[in-house]
Structure formats: structure tokens, C-alpha cells
Design a protein around this motif. Sequence first.
Motif, short mmCIF file in Angstrom:
data_model
loop_
_atom_site.label_atom_id
_atom_site.label_comp_id
_atom_site.label_asym_id
_atom_site.label_seq_id
_atom_site.Cartn_x
_atom_site.Cartn_y
_atom_site.Cartn_z
N GLN A 1 -7.17 6.54 6.70
CA GLN A 1 -6.66 5.29 6.14
C GLN A 1 -6.03 5.55 4.77
O GLN A 1 -6.58 6.29 3.97
N ILE A 2 -4.91 4.90 4.55
CA ILE A 2 -4.25 4.93 3.24
C ILE A 2 -4.21 3.48 2.76
O ILE A 2 -3.68 2.62 3.46
N SER A 3 -4.80 3.24 1.59
CA SER A 3 -4.89 1.87 1.07
C SER A 3 -4.09 1.73 -0.20
O SER A 3 -4.12 2.61 -1.07
N ILE A 4 -3.40 0.61 -0.30
CA ILE A 4 -2.60 0.29 -1.49
C ILE A 4 -3.04 -1.07 -2.03
O ILE A 4 -3.18 -2.02 -1.28
N GLU A 5 -3.24 -1.12 -3.34
CA GLU A 5 -3.43 -2.38 -4.04
C GLU A 5 -2.15 -2.58 -4.85
O GLU A 5 -2.00 -1.99 -5.93
N PRO A 6 -1.20 -3.38 -4.36
CA PRO A 6 0.12 -3.47 -4.98
C PRO A 6 0.10 -3.80 -6.47
O PRO A 6 0.88 -3.22 -7.24
N THR A 7 -0.78 -4.70 -6.90
CA THR A 7 -0.78 -5.08 -8.32
C THR A 7 -1.13 -3.90 -9.22
O THR A 7 -0.58 -3.75 -10.30
N LYS A 8 -2.03 -3.03 -8.77
CA LYS A 8 -2.38 -1.84 -9.54
C LYS A 8 -1.35 -0.73 -9.37
O LYS A 8 -0.96 -0.06 -10.32
N SER B 1 -7.36 -3.11 20.78
CA SER B 1 -7.84 -1.75 21.02
C SER B 1 -7.27 -0.83 19.95
O SER B 1 -6.06 -0.75 19.78
N GLU B 2 -8.16 -0.17 19.25
CA GLU B 2 -7.74 0.82 18.27
C GLU B 2 -7.97 2.17 18.93
O GLU B 2 -9.11 2.60 19.10
N ILE B 3 -6.88 2.83 19.32
CA ILE B 3 -6.98 4.06 20.11
C ILE B 3 -6.11 5.17 19.51
O ILE B 3 -5.22 4.91 18.70
N VAL B 4 -6.38 6.38 19.96
CA VAL B 4 -5.64 7.55 19.49
C VAL B 4 -4.15 7.34 19.70
O VAL B 4 -3.72 6.85 20.74
N GLY B 5 -3.38 7.72 18.70
CA GLY B 5 -1.93 7.61 18.78
C GLY B 5 -1.38 6.30 18.27
O GLY B 5 -0.19 6.16 18.07
N ARG B 6 -2.24 5.33 18.05
CA ARG B 6 -1.78 4.05 17.49
C ARG B 6 -2.11 4.00 16.02
O ARG B 6 -3.05 4.62 15.54
N ASN B 7 -1.33 3.24 15.31
CA ASN B 7 -1.62 3.00 13.90
C ASN B 7 -1.25 1.56 13.60
O ASN B 7 -0.62 0.89 14.41
N TYR B 8 -1.70 1.09 12.47
CA TYR B 8 -1.36 -0.27 12.10
C TYR B 8 -1.42 -0.45 10.59
O TYR B 8 -2.06 0.31 9.88
N LEU B 9 -0.72 -1.46 10.14
CA LEU B 9 -0.71 -1.87 8.74
C LEU B 9 -1.46 -3.18 8.69
O LEU B 9 -1.14 -4.11 9.44
N GLU B 10 -2.48 -3.27 7.84
CA GLU B 10 -3.35 -4.44 7.83
C GLU B 10 -3.47 -5.06 6.44
O GLU B 10 -3.70 -4.37 5.46
N TYR B 11 -3.29 -6.35 6.40
CA TYR B 11 -3.58 -7.17 5.23
C TYR B 11 -4.18 -8.45 5.77
O TYR B 11 -3.49 -9.27 6.37
N SER B 12 -5.49 -8.59 5.65
CA SER B 12 -6.15 -9.75 6.25
C SER B 12 -7.31 -10.23 5.37
O SER B 12 -8.47 -10.07 5.72
N PRO B 13 -6.98 -10.83 4.21
CA PRO B 13 -8.05 -11.31 3.33
C PRO B 13 -8.81 -12.48 3.94
O PRO B 13 -8.24 -13.29 4.68
N ASN B 14 -10.09 -12.52 3.66
CA ASN B 14 -10.98 -13.62 4.09
C ASN B 14 -11.07 -13.79 5.60
O ASN B 14 -11.30 -14.88 6.09
N ILE B 15 -10.89 -12.72 6.36
CA ILE B 15 -10.95 -12.77 7.82
C ILE B 15 -12.26 -12.13 8.28
O ILE B 15 -12.62 -11.05 7.81
#
Length: 152
Positions: free
Chosen positions: A131-138, A101-115
Motif C-alpha cells: 500500500q502507498i498512502s498519501i495525505e495530500p495536505t501534508k 474481491s481483492e485478488i492478485v493482479g488487481r489494485n485500487y485507489l481508495e478514499y473512503s472517510p467515515n465508511i
Amino acid sequence: MTIVLSDQDWEEILEEHQQNHICNSSPDTYEKYIEAKTKYCHWREWYMPLRSGLQIRTYEFKPIDDFVEFGKHGNDTVTTLSFFLKGNSQTILQGLTNSASEIVGRNYLEYSPNIQESDEYAANKQVLRVQISIEPTKFFREFDPNQLQQKC
């Protein structure tokens, strides 16, 4: 009635809408704003790169009917931090979780390639997400190596 669209279907609908309707977007290439009222939903999206490998995005989504979007994450190295400010959705990350469940007040950090992922939204319920996205190599490429070393 439930509307079921793949990521590709969704991208084509938004692209078609942009070609046939006026979309508000900044003339510079750094910021983009899209507002679309389609037969499936009302959609607003704003995003802007903050620096190489770092981007912020907000979107508002209000489906007219129950709505399911499904697709596959790419084979990239993007890590995303998501915050729900309004509304909710049910997400299934195949092979990782039966349902989240993605609901108000919750947050998450996601890295899920090929899912494979599917998101379910209820009819006439607005969702607002940041959403704040980071591409570490760049992102880290531009740092001086001395800045990246741990100091005690």
C-alpha cells in the motif's frame, strides 16, 4: 470456526504481542517492522514514511481460521493505492459496495472517510499486499507554489 475482530481488537492484540515478544524494528523512527505469530494468525508488516504525507507499507497475513476484521475508516484525508501480490479477501464498504474481491493482479485507489468496512480472509491462505498512502495536505505543503501550478 470464524474469528471476528474489530480494528480496535486487532490493534490491541498486536500491541500486546509487541510488549510480550521480541519484534524486529529499526532503531530509527522512520522504518518499522513487526512480525507476530498469535493464536489467530501469522502477521508481518513493514512500513516507512518516504516524506511528509507519503508512506509505503507491506503486509503478509495468514489466518489460522476464517477471519473477519471490521471497523470504521477515520475522518481523514488519506488516499491509499493498494496492490495484491498474493492471496485474496472479500471486502464490504457499507453504503458503497455489497462485496468486492481483492485478488492478485488487481489494485485500487481508495478514499473512503467515515465508511464501515469489513474484510474476510480464508483460513490458511496467505495474503501479501503493498500500500502507498498519501495525505495530500501534508504531501503538497512542502512544494513551492510554482511547482504546483499547471503549465501549458
